[in-house]
Design an enzyme around this catalytic site. Structure first.
Site, PDB file in Angstrom:
ATOM      1  N   GLY A 196      33.148  40.605  36.941  1.00 56.24           N
ATOM      2  CA  GLY A 196      33.850  41.499  36.024  1.00 56.24           C
ATOM      3  C   GLY A 196      32.855  42.183  35.093  1.00 56.24           C
ATOM      4  O   GLY A 196      32.200  43.170  35.445  1.00 56.24           O
ATOM      5  N   GLY A 197      32.703  41.649  33.881  1.00 60.55           N
ATOM      6  CA  GLY A 197      31.895  42.290  32.846  1.00 60.55           C
ATOM      7  C   GLY A 197      30.508  42.709  33.301  1.00 60.55           C
ATOM      8  O   GLY A 197      30.061  43.833  33.022  1.00 60.55           O
ATOM      9  N   GLU A 220      38.584  32.004  41.077  1.00 65.40           N
ATOM     10  CA  GLU A 220      38.212  32.409  39.722  1.00 65.40           C
ATOM     11  C   GLU A 220      38.982  31.545  38.722  1.00 65.40           C
ATOM     12  O   GLU A 220      40.159  31.817  38.441  1.00 65.40           O
ATOM     13  CB  GLU A 220      38.582  33.875  39.480  1.00 65.40           C
ATOM     14  CG  GLU A 220      37.917  34.840  40.441  1.00 65.40           C
ATOM     15  CD  GLU A 220      37.952  36.264  39.892  1.00 65.40           C
ATOM     16  OE1 GLU A 220      36.908  36.736  39.425  1.00 65.40           O
ATOM     17  OE2 GLU A 220      39.025  36.889  39.905  1.00 65.40           O
ATOM     18  N   GLU A 276      44.552  38.130  36.238  1.00 65.60           N
ATOM     19  CA  GLU A 276      45.222  38.978  35.243  1.00 65.60           C
ATOM     20  C   GLU A 276      46.564  39.488  35.768  1.00 65.60           C
ATOM     21  O   GLU A 276      47.489  39.719  34.990  1.00 65.60           O
ATOM     22  CB  GLU A 276      44.279  40.117  34.826  1.00 65.60           C
ATOM     23  CG  GLU A 276      43.156  39.582  33.940  1.00 65.60           C
ATOM     24  CD  GLU A 276      41.767  40.108  34.259  1.00 65.60           C
ATOM     25  OE1 GLU A 276      41.652  41.209  34.830  1.00 65.60           O
ATOM     26  OE2 GLU A 276      40.789  39.391  33.949  1.00 65.60           O
ATOM     27  N   GLY A 286      35.771  36.228  31.665  1.00 59.35           N
ATOM     28  CA  GLY A 286      35.525  36.998  30.451  1.00 59.35           C
ATOM     29  C   GLY A 286      35.249  36.149  29.221  1.00 59.35           C
ATOM     30  O   GLY A 286      35.251  36.642  28.098  1.00 59.35           O
ATOM     31  N   SER A 344      32.614  34.862  34.601  1.00 63.47           N
ATOM     32  CA  SER A 344      31.384  34.885  33.800  1.00 63.47           C
ATOM     33  C   SER A 344      30.119  34.699  34.635  1.00 63.47           C
ATOM     34  O   SER A 344      29.169  34.045  34.196  1.00 63.47           O
ATOM     35  CB  SER A 344      31.458  33.847  32.668  1.00 63.47           C
ATOM     36  OG  SER A 344      32.517  34.184  31.777  1.00 63.47           O
ATOM     37  N   HIS A 397      44.921  38.641  41.504  1.00 59.32           N
ATOM     38  CA  HIS A 397      43.922  38.409  40.456  1.00 59.32           C
ATOM     39  C   HIS A 397      44.567  37.688  39.283  1.00 59.32           C
ATOM     40  O   HIS A 397      45.748  37.891  38.982  1.00 59.32           O
ATOM     41  CB  HIS A 397      43.317  39.741  39.994  1.00 59.32           C
ATOM     42  CG  HIS A 397      42.138  39.530  39.097  1.00 59.32           C
ATOM     43  ND1 HIS A 397      42.279  39.297  37.752  1.00 59.32           N
ATOM     44  CD2 HIS A 397      40.810  39.468  39.356  1.00 59.32           C
ATOM     45  CE1 HIS A 397      41.071  39.115  37.224  1.00 59.32           C
ATOM     46  NE2 HIS A 397      40.169  39.213  38.175  1.00 59.32           N
ATOM     47  N   ASN A 419      34.441  44.098  39.962  1.00 60.80           N
ATOM     48  CA  ASN A 419      35.808  44.443  39.551  1.00 60.80           C
ATOM     49  C   ASN A 419      35.725  45.115  38.179  1.00 60.80           C
ATOM     50  O   ASN A 419      35.509  44.444  37.170  1.00 60.80           O
ATOM     51  CB  ASN A 419      36.655  43.161  39.499  1.00 60.80           C
ATOM     52  CG  ASN A 419      38.067  43.430  39.006  1.00 60.80           C
ATOM     53  OD1 ASN A 419      38.466  44.587  38.810  1.00 60.80           O
ATOM     54  ND2 ASN A 419      38.828  42.365  38.808  1.00 60.80           N
ATOM     55  N   TRP A 420      35.926  46.426  38.174  1.00 66.49           N
ATOM     56  CA  TRP A 420      35.772  47.189  36.928  1.00 66.49           C
ATOM     57  C   TRP A 420      37.001  47.098  36.028  1.00 66.49           C
ATOM     58  O   TRP A 420      36.992  47.619  34.919  1.00 66.49           O
ATOM     59  CB  TRP A 420      35.463  48.657  37.257  1.00 66.49           C
ATOM     60  CG  TRP A 420      34.148  48.882  37.958  1.00 66.49           C
ATOM     61  CD1 TRP A 420      33.215  47.934  38.304  1.00 66.49           C
ATOM     62  CD2 TRP A 420      33.606  50.145  38.409  1.00 66.49           C
ATOM     63  NE1 TRP A 420      32.137  48.521  38.930  1.00 66.49           N
ATOM     64  CE2 TRP A 420      32.353  49.883  39.010  1.00 66.49           C
ATOM     65  CE3 TRP A 420      34.057  51.459  38.368  1.00 66.49           C
ATOM     66  CZ2 TRP A 420      31.549  50.879  39.554  1.00 66.49           C
ATOM     67  CZ3 TRP A 420      33.259  52.469  38.914  1.00 66.49           C
ATOM     68  CH2 TRP A 420      32.027  52.176  39.498  1.00 66.49           C
ATOM     69  N   LYS A 421      38.067  46.502  36.521  1.00 67.62           N
ATOM     70  CA  LYS A 421      39.321  46.364  35.743  1.00 67.62           C
ATOM     71  C   LYS A 421      39.722  47.739  35.187  1.00 67.62           C
ATOM     72  O   LYS A 421      39.661  48.718  35.935  1.00 67.62           O
ATOM     73  CB  LYS A 421      39.157  45.274  34.686  1.00 67.62           C
ATOM     74  CG  LYS A 421      38.647  43.969  35.346  1.00 67.62           C
ATOM     75  CD  LYS A 421      38.676  42.736  34.508  1.00 67.62           C
ATOM     76  CE  LYS A 421      38.149  41.546  35.309  1.00 67.62           C
ATOM     77  NZ  LYS A 421      38.187  40.291  34.608  1.00 67.62           N
TER      78      LYS A 421
HETATM   79  P1  13P Z   1      34.080  38.228  34.268  1.00 62.08           P
HETATM   80  O1  13P Z   1      32.908  38.296  35.199  1.00 62.08           O
HETATM   81  O2  13P Z   1      34.072  39.282  33.212  1.00 62.08           O
HETATM   82  O3  13P Z   1      34.300  36.842  33.735  1.00 62.08           O
HETATM   83  O4  13P Z   1      35.392  38.561  35.172  1.00 62.08           O
HETATM   84  C1  13P Z   1      35.589  37.897  36.348  1.00 62.08           C
HETATM   85  C2  13P Z   1      36.702  38.544  37.068  1.00 62.08           C
HETATM   86  O5  13P Z   1      37.856  38.480  36.647  1.00 62.08           O
HETATM   87  C3  13P Z   1      36.386  39.288  38.298  1.00 62.08           C
HETATM   88  O6  13P Z   1      37.540  39.613  38.990  1.00 62.08           O
END
Ligand code: 13P
Length: 257
Positions: free
Chosen positions: A239-240, A172, A101, A178, A218, A99, A11-13
């Protein structure tokens, strides 16, 4: 040994631009060549879904293209939004819904998320990845399973058993996203096992056994193998670490049996 094929999503956000995204996409495609035992998807920012379809299509790759969200209405006056059929028209085949967010930064509630789930599943070409998870406050109050259960029940309301082969769940925990803090493999396994029980109550135990439940929050090359080794964890939503080709590929490798 699980019968469920592991799935790893990146997920590149709202990170990457056209060229950096293309380069990252090419790196993932090249690294996934010959990998048949894990399903891999990337979720670029919505503006780059169609250009990424070009990258994946050109390489004739098996890496799936995903969208991070969509709107539940099929068309009309909803400025700034994108319908599920438009997402499919841009050649995405997987859509994230709910998600953390979207829930906690943008303010989406379970009712809207449920409408999105149904809109995505109404498109035969789309798989829906419903994201759930508790906040730190809820976790500290011992509410993890209660929150997951209520998000699952509300989000999946009205889903037909015939659509379940196009459903994936991503657990999640909000406090792990993050932050560098990950659920312990045991805690994550317990949460996943309880989610599978809820899916069993909703759809029957056999159906529940076939639905993939991914962990997110994470996940890094250093912790992925242990998390993915748990019996009810069927891969991850990253994510990251998905923004660095080398790390994302190492996480995909960790999901292989
Ligand atoms: P991180 O891997 O950066 O914690 O993000 C997880 C995420 O929100 C994937 O959708």
């Amino acid at each position: 040994m699980s019968v469920r094929k592991p799935f790893v999503g990146g997920n590149w956000k709202i990170n990457t631009y056209l060229e950096t995204g293309r380069a990252l996409g090419r790196e993932v495609v090249a690294g996934c060549e010959g990998i048949d035992d894990v399903e891999v998807a990337i979720f670029p920012p919505i503006a780059y879904v169609l250009p990424m379809a070009g990258v994946l299509g050109k390489a004739d790759s098996k890496v799936l293209l995903g969208a991070q969200d969509c709107y539940p209405e099929p068309e009309g006056a909803f400025t700034g939004e994108m319908s599920a059929s438009q997402v499919a028209d841009c050649q995405a085949t997987v859509v994230l819904v709910g998600h953390s967010e979207r829930r906690h930064v943008i303010g989406e509630d379970d009712a809207l998320i449920n409408r999105k789930v149904l809109a995505v599943l109404a498109q035969d070409a789309l798989t829906c990845m419903l994201c759930i998870g508790e906040t730190l406050e809820q976790r500290e109050a011992g509410q993890t399973d209660v929150v997951n259960e209520s998000q699952l029940r509300a989000g999946l309301n009205g889903v037909s058993p015939t659509q379940l082969d196009r459903l994936i769940i991503a657990y999640e925990p909000v406090w792990a996203i993050g932050t560098g803090r990950t659920a312990t493999p045991e805690d994550a396994q317990n949460a996943h096992a309880r989610c599978r029980e809820v899916l069993g109550e909703l759809f029957g135990p056999d159906q529940a056994q076939a639905i993939r439940i991914l962990y997110g929050g994470s996940v890094k090359p250093g912790n992925a193998r242990e998390l993915f080794g748990q019996p009810d964890i069927d891969g991850g939503l990253i994510g990251g670490a998905s923004l660095k080709g080398e790390d994302f590929l190492a996480i995909i490798e960790a999901a292989r049996s």
